[in-house]
Design a protein around this motif. Structure first.
Motif, PDB file in Angstrom:
ATOM      1  N   ARG A 216       0.851  -1.201   0.000  1.00 23.20           N
ATOM      2  CA  ARG A 216       0.000   0.000   0.000  1.00 23.20           C
ATOM      3  C   ARG A 216       0.895   1.262   0.000  1.00 23.20           C
ATOM      4  O   ARG A 216       0.671   2.193  -0.768  1.00 23.20           O
ATOM      5  N   THR A 217       1.921   1.251   0.863  1.00 21.86           N
ATOM      6  CA  THR A 217       2.849   2.384   0.926  1.00 21.86           C
ATOM      7  C   THR A 217       3.631   2.508  -0.390  1.00 21.86           C
ATOM      8  O   THR A 217       3.855   3.616  -0.901  1.00 21.86           O
ATOM      9  N   LEU A 218       4.023   1.365  -0.932  1.00 23.22           N
ATOM     10  CA  LEU A 218       4.756   1.358  -2.205  1.00 23.22           C
ATOM     11  C   LEU A 218       3.910   1.972  -3.320  1.00 23.22           C
ATOM     12  O   LEU A 218       4.394   2.803  -4.110  1.00 23.22           O
ATOM     13  N   THR A 219       2.637   1.590  -3.377  1.00 23.20           N
ATOM     14  CA  THR A 219       1.756   2.109  -4.427  1.00 23.20           C
ATOM     15  C   THR A 219       1.620   3.631  -4.318  1.00 23.20           C
ATOM     16  O   THR A 219       1.638   4.346  -5.331  1.00 23.20           O
ATOM     17  N   LEU A 220       1.533   4.120  -3.088  1.00 27.69           N
ATOM     18  CA  LEU A 220       1.445   5.573  -2.883  1.00 27.69           C
ATOM     19  C   LEU A 220       2.740   6.255  -3.352  1.00 27.69           C
ATOM     20  O   LEU A 220       2.697   7.318  -3.986  1.00 27.69           O
ATOM     21  N   ALA A 221       3.877   5.639  -3.044  1.00 29.50           N
ATOM     22  CA  ALA A 221       5.164   6.219  -3.469  1.00 29.50           C
ATOM     23  C   ALA A 221       5.259   6.263  -4.992  1.00 29.50           C
ATOM     24  O   ALA A 221       5.759   7.240  -5.567  1.00 29.50           O
ATOM     25  N   VAL A 222       4.758   5.208  -5.654  1.00 26.77           N
ATOM     26  CA  VAL A 222       4.758   5.196  -7.126  1.00 26.77           C
ATOM     27  C   VAL A 222       3.863   6.320  -7.639  1.00 26.77           C
ATOM     28  O   VAL A 222       4.232   7.076  -8.539  1.00 26.77           O
ATOM     29  N   ARG A 223       2.680   6.446  -7.028  1.00 24.89           N
ATOM     30  CA  ARG A 223       1.733   7.477  -7.465  1.00 24.89           C
ATOM     31  C   ARG A 223       2.337   8.878  -7.318  1.00 24.89           C
ATOM     32  O   ARG A 223       2.126   9.741  -8.164  1.00 24.89           O
ATOM     33  N   GLU A 224       3.093   9.074  -6.250  1.00 25.98           N
ATOM     34  CA  GLU A 224       3.652  10.402  -5.980  1.00 25.98           C
ATOM     35  C   GLU A 224       5.069  10.561  -6.521  1.00 25.98           C
ATOM     36  O   GLU A 224       5.772  11.513  -6.171  1.00 25.98           O
ATOM     37  N   ALA A 225       5.476   9.620  -7.372  1.00 24.36           N
ATOM     38  CA  ALA A 225       6.774   9.693  -8.070  1.00 24.36           C
ATOM     39  C   ALA A 225       7.948   9.793  -7.100  1.00 24.36           C
ATOM     40  O   ALA A 225       8.951  10.442  -7.405  1.00 24.36           O
ATOM     41  N   ARG A 226       7.839   9.149  -5.915  1.00 20.30           N
ATOM     42  CA  ARG A 226       8.958   9.129  -4.969  1.00 20.30           C
ATOM     43  C   ARG A 226       9.781   7.868  -5.267  1.00 20.30           C
ATOM     44  O   ARG A 226       9.491   6.775  -4.777  1.00 20.30           O
ATOM     45  N   VAL A 227      10.766   8.055  -6.130  1.00 19.41           N
ATOM     46  CA  VAL A 227      11.483   6.929  -6.728  1.00 19.41           C
ATOM     47  C   VAL A 227      12.206   6.086  -5.671  1.00 19.41           C
ATOM     48  O   VAL A 227      12.055   4.856  -5.617  1.00 19.41           O
ATOM     49  N   ASP A 228      13.009   6.734  -4.827  1.00 22.12           N
ATOM     50  CA  ASP A 228      13.809   5.971  -3.855  1.00 22.12           C
ATOM     51  C   ASP A 228      12.932   5.249  -2.839  1.00 22.12           C
ATOM     52  O   ASP A 228      13.202   4.105  -2.467  1.00 22.12           O
ATOM     53  N   GLU A 229      11.870   5.940  -2.391  1.00 22.78           N
ATOM     54  CA  GLU A 229      10.982   5.307  -1.407  1.00 22.78           C
ATOM     55  C   GLU A 229      10.272   4.098  -2.013  1.00 22.78           C
ATOM     56  O   GLU A 229      10.093   3.071  -1.349  1.00 22.78           O
ATOM     57  N   ALA A 230       9.883   4.221  -3.289  1.00 25.51           N
ATOM     58  CA  ALA A 230       9.225   3.083  -3.954  1.00 25.51           C
ATOM     59  C   ALA A 230      10.164   1.878  -3.971  1.00 25.51           C
ATOM     60  O   ALA A 230       9.755   0.751  -3.646  1.00 25.51           O
ATOM     61  N   GLY A 231      11.419   2.105  -4.315  1.00 20.52           N
ATOM     62  CA  GLY A 231      12.397   1.017  -4.345  1.00 20.52           C
ATOM     63  C   GLY A 231      12.592   0.399  -2.964  1.00 20.52           C
ATOM     64  O   GLY A 231      12.657  -0.833  -2.821  1.00 20.52           O
ATOM     65  N   ARG A 232      12.660   1.269  -1.942  1.00 20.65           N
ATOM     66  CA  ARG A 232      12.862   0.779  -0.569  1.00 20.65           C
ATOM     67  C   ARG A 232      11.683  -0.085  -0.104  1.00 20.65           C
ATOM     68  O   ARG A 232      11.862  -1.145   0.478  1.00 20.65           O
ATOM     69  N   CYS A 233      10.461   0.386  -0.379  1.00 12.66           N
ATOM     70  CA  CYS A 233       9.264  -0.375   0.045  1.00 12.66           C
ATOM     71  C   CYS A 233       9.215  -1.741  -0.627  1.00 12.66           C
ATOM     72  O   CYS A 233       8.864  -2.745   0.010  1.00 12.66           O
TER      73      CYS A 233
END
Lengths: 256, 241
Positions: A216-233
């Motif tokens: 869920r957190t990863l999907t939000l990071a993808v939506r908000e274009a937070r590249v590093d956070e998406a990778g970390r999640c």
């Protein structure tokens, strides 16, 4: 250019099926073919009533003779896993899953060493994290919707088989959102290879909830274009599953 | 980076590129209109309830789809999908693909409990033209459990959509060949990009603006001029640092 009759119906152009029916390294063994199909049916990768490709196409795909394939299908029919209907519109269809999917999964993973498990998790982390990073740069509004649905499916999964399927489809959608066909294919291949591990891991409801929360957190990071956070999640979600798998293996895969 | 042309000449080059890019897919949409006419004659109410199109209807549709694939130089697959507006999870899809020199029917897996399940009614190529109610070109995407490859899909809603049934006829294009042609058409107007309705790059002449990336994430570049390709729902932009 010609159109072909139904005999040449294309049932193999979905990559999941090409992975499932990939040529055997050890040619000519009906038992190996039957085992591959039995595992796919047991894990729910091939669903009830799903039509298999024609015997000619399937034998060619496995790189075995039609006689060997027929021997394998005879074995599966005797076990009640497939049914063959003759005539127009006929073919071989999956009859149903094995009664004990957990047992089939344990048989599948029993030969995995700790190094094999670590290696699979490393590869899964690499594919998942890079898919997530690229998706955060390239995903479209439609991808966000599909990823949200994927998380919901995992949250609402009623058993290990449903959870395994939801997880698999989420990661394949994530790789698709990266817009990389190569990452997508790697992800599909990996989900098939990792299916038995995931089925056992997702028998544990707490693990399902931990992973769905991270996705869920990863999907939000993808939506908000937070590249590093998406990778970390994505990496964290893989690590939760890997840790549970290591624990299960340490107990002979028998704890629930 | 700037191209060899001045501002006015670049604007003219962009207008030329706009005409040529629309012309690239015009024959594809002509074929789709013919397929939509065919789809309008099919017994879709029955087919969407049972998931099976009657064989005579399949033959009619096949003729139109094969003609599209044979004549449309970018088309790699074509077909029709329809769902009842009351039951969106039940529907019918008939599709043909180019395999080698043959056109063969493709059978999608429509069982939700299968790993290969193709949930076409939630696919962008089905939903976007249904929502817009007009011809649509779907920007490059990986069609999971369909082509499983990077795909561009041209799609139009069929008039049958008005009768409680949503019907889309569509054609998959060879994404790599299409993007190659667009990049060549954009080159005289460089630096320039073709972008979709979400301002994501379909193609560009700038190395760091790769296909799929949002234009807003390209920090060093700004839009200098823009031409909307209304028929496609996309835009062409001149870029400047």
């Amino acid at each position: 250019m010609n159109t072909r009759p139904e005999r040449s119906l294309d049932l193999l152009s979905t990559f999941t099926r090409r992975v499932l029916f990939a040529p055997l390294a050890d040619q000519g063994r009906a038992g190996a073919v039957a085992e591959r199909l039995r595992t796919a049916i047991s894990l729910g990768i091939l669903a009830e009533n799903e039509l298999l490709p024609s015997e000619t196409d399937l034998a060619a795909q496995f790189n075995i003779s039609p006689v060997t394939l027929r021997d394998a299908l005879t074995e599966l029919r005797a076990a009640g896993l497939v049914t063959t209907r003759r005539g127009r519109g006929g073919g071989t269809v999956v009859s149903g899953p094995l009664p004990d999917q957990r047992r089939a999964s344990i048989e599948e993973v029993s030969s995995l060493s700790s190094v094999d498990l670590r290696d699979l998790a490393d590869w899964r982390r690499t594919i998942g994290a890079e898919s997530a990073r690229l998706a955060a740069r390239r995903a479209s509004e439609r991808d966000f919707t599909l990823l949200d649905r994927g998380v919901e499916n995992l949250e609402n999964a009623s058993d290990a088989v449903d959870a395994r399927r939801a997880d698999s489809r989420y990661y394949i959608e994530l790789a698709a959102a990266s817009q990389s066909a190569r990452l997508s294919r790697a992800s599909i291949r990996l989900q098939v290879e990792y299916a038995s591990v995931l089925t056992l891991v997702y028998a544990h409801e707490t693990t399902r909830k931990s992973v769905s929360s991270l996705l869920r957190t990863l999907t939000l990071a993808v939506r908000e274009a937070r590249v590093d956070e998406a990778g970390r999640c994505a990496a964290q979600a893989v690590d939760v599953v890997a840790a549970r798998a290591a624990t299960l293996r340490g107990h002979g895969w028998e704890i629930s | 980076m700037t191209g060899p042309l001045g501002p006015l000449a670049r604007r003219r080059a962009l207008e030329d590129a706009a005409s040529s890019i629309v012309a690239l897919t015009a024959p594809v949409f002509e074929h789709l209109h013919q397929m939509a006419d065919t789809a309008n004659r099919l017994r879709l109410r029955e087919a969407t309830a049972t998931g099976v199109l009657p064989p005579p209807d399949v033959e009619l549709l096949e003729r139109a789809a094969v003609a599209a694939i044979r004549d449309g130089k970018l088309i790699t697959g074509a077909g029709m999908a329809a769902v009842s507006e009351q039951q969106v999870n039940v529907g019918v899809i008939n599709w043909w693909i180019l395999r080698g020199f043959d056109v063969v029917p493709k059978r999608h897996v429509l069982n939700p409990r299968s790993d290969s399940y193709y949930d076409f009614s939630h696919s962008r190529w089905f939903q976007v033209p249904a929502e817009r109610g007009r011809p649509t070109l779907i920007a490059p995407y990986v069609d999971s459990w369909g082509t499983d490859d990077l795909t561009i899909t041209a799609a139009i809603p069929s008039p049958n959509s008005g009768a409680g049934i949503t019907t889309i006829v569509a054609a998959d294009l060879d994404a790599r060949a299409y993007l190659q042609e667009v990049e060549e058409l954009l080159w005289p107007a460089r630096p320039a990009a073709l972008i979709d309705a979400e301002d994501r790059a379909v193609a560009s002449t700038v190395a760091e603006i790769e296909t799929g990336v949002r234009l807003t994430s390209a920090d060093n570049w700004a839009v200098e001029d823009r031409i909307d390709l209304v028929d496609l729902g996309w835009s062409l932009v001149l870029l400047t640092r």
